[in-house]
Design an enzyme around this catalytic site. Structure first.
Site, PDB file in Angstrom:
ATOM      1  N   ASP A   1       1.092  -1.048  -0.147  1.00  0.00           N
ATOM      2  CA  ASP A   1       0.408  -0.269  -0.087  1.00  0.00           C
ATOM      3  C   ASP A   1       1.122   1.418   0.292  1.00  0.00           C
ATOM      4  O   ASP A   1       1.577   1.509   1.063  1.00  0.00           O
ATOM      5  CB  ASP A   1      -1.072   0.005   1.119  1.00  0.00           C
ATOM      6  CG  ASP A   1      -2.143  -1.021   1.974  1.00  0.00           C
ATOM      7  OD1 ASP A   1      -1.969  -1.678   0.389  1.00  0.00           O
ATOM      8  OD2 ASP A   1      -3.045  -1.095   2.083  1.00  0.00           O
TER       9      ASP A   1
ATOM     10  N   LYS B   1      -6.393   3.142  -2.973  1.00  0.00           N
ATOM     11  CA  LYS B   1      -7.347   3.411  -1.466  1.00  0.00           C
ATOM     12  C   LYS B   1      -7.751   4.620  -0.946  1.00  0.00           C
ATOM     13  O   LYS B   1      -7.156   5.337  -1.062  1.00  0.00           O
ATOM     14  CB  LYS B   1      -6.545   2.947  -0.416  1.00  0.00           C
ATOM     15  CG  LYS B   1      -6.167   2.465   0.720  1.00  0.00           C
ATOM     16  CD  LYS B   1      -4.761   1.984   0.949  1.00  0.00           C
ATOM     17  CE  LYS B   1      -5.384   2.284   2.820  1.00  0.00           C
ATOM     18  NZ  LYS B   1      -3.690   0.953   3.847  1.00  0.00           N
TER      19      LYS B   1
ATOM     20  N   LYS C   1     -10.082   0.500  -2.284  1.00  0.00           N
ATOM     21  CA  LYS C   1     -10.144  -0.498  -1.290  1.00  0.00           C
ATOM     22  C   LYS C   1     -10.391   0.867   0.088  1.00  0.00           C
ATOM     23  O   LYS C   1     -10.265   1.863   0.465  1.00  0.00           O
ATOM     24  CB  LYS C   1      -8.652  -1.226  -0.357  1.00  0.00           C
ATOM     25  CG  LYS C   1      -8.040  -1.136   1.241  1.00  0.00           C
ATOM     26  CD  LYS C   1      -7.152  -1.938   1.318  1.00  0.00           C
ATOM     27  CE  LYS C   1      -6.294  -1.839   2.631  1.00  0.00           C
ATOM     28  NZ  LYS C   1      -4.996  -2.275   3.489  1.00  0.00           N
TER      29      LYS C   1
END
Length: 225
Positions: free
Chosen positions: A94, A156, A185
């Protein structure tokens, strides 16, 4: 209500990123992830080796963060972080968008930053954290378009460290921008089982939360992330 594509637990990236987290805290996180069969644990890179050792015989993935939480480190630094994380056993990364470059409209740098990180990740999963709390709706759409052009795997919402988390509104904007070409996400501020379901119904493919156990049990998550 829309039926979930899989059991709720398999949407959850069980997360512990607070700076004071101890090794015992991380071991407990992994045991909870094994018990509830979460999609992954998401931890700082210092803990990747330990998590990989605990989870290696399971299908719970090991995720770590790169350029966290500001996104302002250079591409070369992010690539070095990714290389070390993969070597230590991470299977998902991430990475924080270079928000400063994005706010400066240096979109070439932003795209190339993501492309370099994706090249370093290879066939593993790269999620790009947009930090939606710092962006307006138009900027969220633009950031998604750049991520799509860079061919990353996920966009995300948030780090959870910069003044806000995921909202249904933001997920809707992101879904409209990326369609079915990328995954999404939702992270930060997902407090309850219903919060998680609401995010999934409008397009989230993963839920990043420190309260995964509480959420799957139908209890309130009082933790900040």
């Amino acid at each position: 209500m829309k039926k979930l594509a899989k059991k709720l637990n398999k949407y959850i990236d069980h997360t512990l990123l607070k700076p004071e987290a101890s090794l015992n805290d991380i071991r407990n996180l992994c045991q909870e992830a094994l018990e509830h069969d979460f999609a992954s644990v998401c931890v700082n890179s210092y803990f990747v080796k330990e998590c990989n050792e605990i989870l290696k015989d399971s299908d719970v993935k090991v995720c770590t963060v790169v350029g966290f939480p500001l996104g302002a480190s250079t591409s070369e630094t992010k690539v070095a972080e990714i290389s070390q994380a993969l070597s230590d056993g991470a299977t998902e990364i991430d990475m924080v968008l270079n928000i400063s470059a994005f706010k400066s409209s240096d979109y070439d740098y932003v795209i190339n930053d993501m492309k370099k990180c994706k090249a370093a990740v290879g066939d593993k999963v790269l999620k790009v954290i947009l930090e939606t709390s710092l962006l307006n709706d138009k900027e969220i759409k633009k950031a998604c378009e750049l991520a799509k052009e860079a061919k990353v795997d996920f966009v995300k919402t948030s780090t959870g460290f910069n003044g806000g988390g995921a909202t249904v509104h933001h997920i809707k904007i992101m879904k409209a921008a990326v369609g079915n070409d990328m995954c999404i996400k939702a992270s930060g501020g997902v407090k309850t089982r219903q919060d998680a379901i609401d995010m999934i119904v409008v397009g989230a493919d993963r839920i990043g939360t420190s309260g995964g156990v509480q959420i799957v049990k139908g209890e309130a998550n009082e933790r900040p992330y």
